[in-house]
Design an enzyme around this catalytic site. Sequence first.
Site, PDB file in Angstrom:
ATOM      1  N   ASP A  11      38.698 150.047  43.189  1.00 10.99           N
ATOM      2  CA  ASP A  11      39.248 148.502  42.955  1.00 10.99           C
ATOM      3  C   ASP A  11      39.174 147.977  44.420  1.00 10.99           C
ATOM      4  OD1 ASP A  11      40.524 145.845  42.098  1.00 10.99           O
ATOM      5  OD2 ASP A  11      42.597 146.763  43.128  1.00 10.99           O
ATOM      6  N   SER A  12      39.258 147.341  44.788  1.00 13.91           N
ATOM      7  CA  SER A  12      39.149 146.651  46.111  1.00 13.91           C
ATOM      8  C   SER A  12      40.417 146.719  46.903  1.00 13.91           C
ATOM      9  CB  SER A  12      38.835 145.003  45.810  1.00 13.91           C
ATOM     10  OG  SER A  12      39.739 144.086  44.904  1.00 13.91           O
ATOM     11  N   GLU A 151      50.032 138.920  46.894  1.00 19.53           N
ATOM     12  CA  GLU A 151      49.967 140.424  48.056  1.00 19.53           C
ATOM     13  C   GLU A 151      51.049 139.638  48.946  1.00 19.53           C
ATOM     14  OE1 GLU A 151      46.913 141.787  49.434  1.00 19.53           O
ATOM     15  OE2 GLU A 151      46.813 142.245  47.782  1.00 19.53           O
ATOM     16  N   CYS A 183      41.970 138.922  36.625  1.00 14.44           N
ATOM     17  CA  CYS A 183      41.961 139.534  38.384  1.00 14.44           C
ATOM     18  C   CYS A 183      42.444 140.454  38.179  1.00 14.44           C
ATOM     19  CB  CYS A 183      42.042 138.575  39.181  1.00 14.44           C
ATOM     20  SG  CYS A 183      42.649 139.055  40.138  1.00 14.44           S
ATOM     21  N   HIS A 185      45.072 141.355  39.661  1.00 16.64           N
ATOM     22  CA  HIS A 185      46.631 140.676  40.094  1.00 16.64           C
ATOM     23  C   HIS A 185      47.169 140.041  39.129  1.00 16.64           C
ATOM     24  CE1 HIS A 185      45.541 142.429  44.246  1.00 16.64           C
ATOM     25  NE2 HIS A 185      46.519 142.436  45.154  1.00 16.64           N
TER      26      HIS A 185
HETATM   27  N1  DGL Z   1      40.368 142.973  42.104  1.00 15.29           N
HETATM   28  C1  DGL Z   1      39.836 141.946  42.171  1.00 15.29           C
HETATM   29  C2  DGL Z   1      39.783 141.868  40.935  1.00 15.29           C
HETATM   30  O1  DGL Z   1      39.953 141.561  39.763  1.00 15.29           O
HETATM   31  C3  DGL Z   1      41.003 140.858  42.637  1.00 15.29           C
HETATM   32  C4  DGL Z   1      41.377 141.162  44.658  1.00 15.29           C
HETATM   33  C5  DGL Z   1      40.136 140.470  45.118  1.00 15.29           C
HETATM   34  O2  DGL Z   1      39.894 139.344  45.307  1.00 15.29           O
HETATM   35  O3  DGL Z   1      39.814 141.284  45.872  1.00 15.29           O
HETATM   36  O4  DGL Z   1      38.915 140.155  40.677  1.00 15.29           O
END
Ligand code: DGL
Length: 265
Positions: A11-12, A151, A183, A185
């Site tokens: 993940d990011s 966050e 997303c 989150h």
């Molecule tokens: N993990 C990203 C998503 O599911 C969200 C967080 C980000 O923008 O890096 O789109």
Amino acid sequence: MSSNLPIGVFDSGIGGLTVVKSIMQKLPHENIIYFGDIARLPYGTKSVATIRKFAEQTVRFLVQHNVKAIVIACNTITAVAKDEVIKLAGNIPVLDVISSGSVASSHGSNIGIIATPATVNSNAYPNSILKLNTKVKVSQVACTLFVPLIEEGYINHPALDLIAKEYLSPMNENKIDTLVLGCTHYPIIKDTIAKIVGEDINIIDPADKTSDDLVTTLTKLSLINTTLNKPVYEFYVTEISPKFNSIGEMFLNTKLSTPQLVSLD
Ligand code: DGL
């Protein structure tokens, strides 16, 4: 390929731990390597070229770590770089939250998608859902401020309520019957979202179907880990931040071991 190799999830940043949580519940004996690019998040507001470059670096890292399957836990990476991930993964199976989330939502008739700007701009969700069911109506809203608010821990906060009402009002006007949390989150604020769109709306968390699909894929390929040892969970990050443990524990609902620092540049 050996069945006791780890599953690579990336993940990011920290959000992908919502997917890890679902995998741990359904596959309690699997070893997992989690990679979170904390130093460079968020991806959702970055350009396609940048996200594709970051995804490429991460997949190379996971392939070097000998994973038996790759799960793209990030909607944004899936939306803009899935083809690149599959190419680099070679014969390693790749699962992703958008394919699974699309299947899970495609039985609705008026589907709303909420996601990052990069995911919305890619049209990945509407394209994927309309391939499965041409009769559905799909609408999208980019909820740019949700990630930073979550966050910062603004989970039960009037600021979140206010912003969520603003973002979700088009969904209420469109009279959606299904809402995809597009997303990583957003499952954390599911209660706030449900209160605004109405408890009768079918809210889809793609993590659930992604982990189901992972079980199916590993079973088909005879890659389910049959050794019943305590699984090994390794966490790799590109920046050591106290947030990884504090927010990560909120996402995973359990204590986390200290992550290991890696550099991809
Ligand atoms: N993990 C990203 C998503 O599911 C969200 C967080 C980000 O923008 O890096 O789109």
